[in-house]
Design an enzyme around this catalytic site. Structure first.
Site, PDB file in Angstrom:
ATOM      1  N   HIS A  81       0.856  -1.189   0.000  1.00 53.69           N
ATOM      2  CA  HIS A  81       0.000   0.000   0.000  1.00 53.69           C
ATOM      3  C   HIS A  81       0.891   1.238   0.000  1.00 53.69           C
ATOM      4  O   HIS A  81       1.960   1.233   0.606  1.00 53.69           O
ATOM      5  CB  HIS A  81      -0.913  -0.024   1.229  1.00 53.69           C
ATOM      6  CG  HIS A  81      -1.907   1.086   1.231  1.00 53.69           C
ATOM      7  ND1 HIS A  81      -1.585   2.362   1.624  1.00 53.69           N
ATOM      8  CD2 HIS A  81      -3.202   1.107   0.848  1.00 53.69           C
ATOM      9  CE1 HIS A  81      -2.664   3.127   1.482  1.00 53.69           C
ATOM     10  NE2 HIS A  81      -3.655   2.397   1.017  1.00 53.69           N
ATOM     11  N   ASP A  89     -11.146   2.041  -1.193  1.00 53.37           N
ATOM     12  CA  ASP A  89     -10.239   2.915  -0.438  1.00 53.37           C
ATOM     13  C   ASP A  89     -10.995   3.711   0.627  1.00 53.37           C
ATOM     14  O   ASP A  89     -10.721   4.882   0.849  1.00 53.37           O
ATOM     15  CB  ASP A  89      -9.440   3.849  -1.361  1.00 53.37           C
ATOM     16  CG  ASP A  89      -8.046   4.165  -0.801  1.00 53.37           C
ATOM     17  OD1 ASP A  89      -7.736   3.697   0.308  1.00 53.37           O
ATOM     18  OD2 ASP A  89      -7.285   4.884  -1.457  1.00 53.37           O
TER      19      ASP A  89
HETATM   20 MN    MN Z   1      -5.695   3.021   0.504  1.00 56.47          MN
END
Ligand code: MN
Length: 364
Positions: free
Chosen positions: A205, A327
């Site tokens: 990430h 997200d």
């Molecule tokens: Mn993210």
């Protein structure tokens, strides 16, 4: 909307940064669809790590990227941090409001990687315990990846094993560089060895670019998700590929978000130049970089519900390698889901994108 899905700026970015701020705002859930929506890059944080970030910010300790990003989040406070901390009914309500059936939870960036090694190890372990507890409460709605502290690679490998075998977690998240260091360094490869043998995907990430890279970004305000994140993870992924790590660990699964951080778009040129560069200074690889992308790397749509980019990535990497992600809470939008629902791909491929690929890659 024009034929490439672009809208005028005002309509497209309305409310960015303050998504669904008003809990009382009437939210129209997306229409019912013949697939589960599994969102695979959804963020959370523990109260202890949040407190640790507050302390680092107060002392101005931590690298320039961390101070820039979390300085803003903490100054603003409010609903973003509330949402990261909530692992109960409010999160479930937000999922219902946007038609998300399952969240795969990742400790938000930079995770424990900004702390000293001892503190990072204990915060990683306690966050994994808390994550497993939340999943036990909502087993049909939550799954999660283990947080690990790359500062201590052997302990990180053991924690990954504990996460997979004892806590039922589905892989690991590593928030890109750890104090400026990247996983192409063999000193981290105990983690790769464990991940490969456990069949545990490693989700790389983003976080802000490493200290050696960030200067020109931070002074222009380009260090976070607008540009710095993508550059950071593209570099990290390509560093792993060109190091030969994936020849050593051929079954390792790497997952990256944001449409593959630009890499699918560049693959032809990366292959071409890798051939050229390796004659001079790169290790000899068994395959081309694009071959590793198609064998070892999966990408998600996090933050990029945009058909031109995602269908391009699907055409390059294959329909089995692209997974849906929202997200949350950073890009929490009903419109985000609706845009992805409308991608111009077949019903079978939509089911792969939203559900089947996630079930296979993360053993859900
Ligand atoms: Mn993210």
């Amino acid at each position: 909307m024009n034929k490439h899905g672009a809208m005028n700026r005002k309509k497209r970015f309305a409310g960015v940064g303050i998504p669904l701020e008003d809990p009382k705002r009437a939210i129209k859930p997306p229409t019912k669809v013949p697939y589960k929506r599994i969102a695979t890059e959804e963020a959370w944080i523990t109260p202890e790590i949040m407190q640790g970030y507050r302390e680092l910010i107060a002392k101005k300790a931590g690298d320039a990227g961390f101070l820039s990003l979390w300085g803003v989040f903490i100054r603003r406070g409010g609903i973003l941090i509330d949402r990261l901390l909530d692992m109960g009914e409010n999160r479930i309500r937000d999922m219902d409001a946007t038609g998300i059936d399952v969240q795969l939870l990742l400790l938000t960036a930079p995770g424990v990687q900004v702390f000293d090694a001892a503190r990072a190890r204990s915060l990683a372990a306690s966050s994994n315990d808390q994550l497993a507890e939340a999943i036990r409460k909502y087993p049909k709605r939550f799954a999660g990846l283990a947080a690990i502290a790359p500062q201590s690679p052997k302990t990180a490998a053991k924690e990954l094993e504990r996460g997979m075998n004892k806590l039922g977690l589905k892989g690991a998240v590593i928030n890109s560089h750890t104090k400026g260091q990247y996983l192409d360094d063999p000193k981290f490869w105990d983690i790769f060895e464990a991940a490969e043998s456990l069949n545990a995907p490693i989700y790389i990430h983003p976080q802000t670019p490493s200290p050696d890279m960030i200067k020109p970004f931070v002074k222009r305000g380009l260090d976070t998700a607008i540009m710095g994140f993508g550059v950071e993870v593209a570099l990290h992924t390509l560093a792993i590929i060109t190091s030969g790590a994936l020849d050593r660990f051929p079954k390792l699964k790497i997952v990256i978000g944001h449409g593959g951080e630009g890499l699918p778009y560049w693959l032809y040129r990366i292959d071409y130049m890798q051939e050229f560069n390796r004659q001079a200074f790169m290790p000899k690889l068994k395959m081309l970089p694009s071959d590793y992308m198609k064998r070892n790397v999966y990408i998600t749509t996090s933050g990029l519900p945009w058909a031109p980019a995602i269908t391009m990535a699907q055409s390059v990497l294959g329909m089995d390698r692209v997974l849906y992600a929202m997200d949350y809470p950073y890009q929490y939008r009903v419109e985000e889901v609706a845009m992805t629902d409308k991608f111009p791909i077949s019903a079978a491929n939509k089911k792969k994108l939203f559900q089947k690929n996630a079930e296979r890659v993360f053993s859900l």
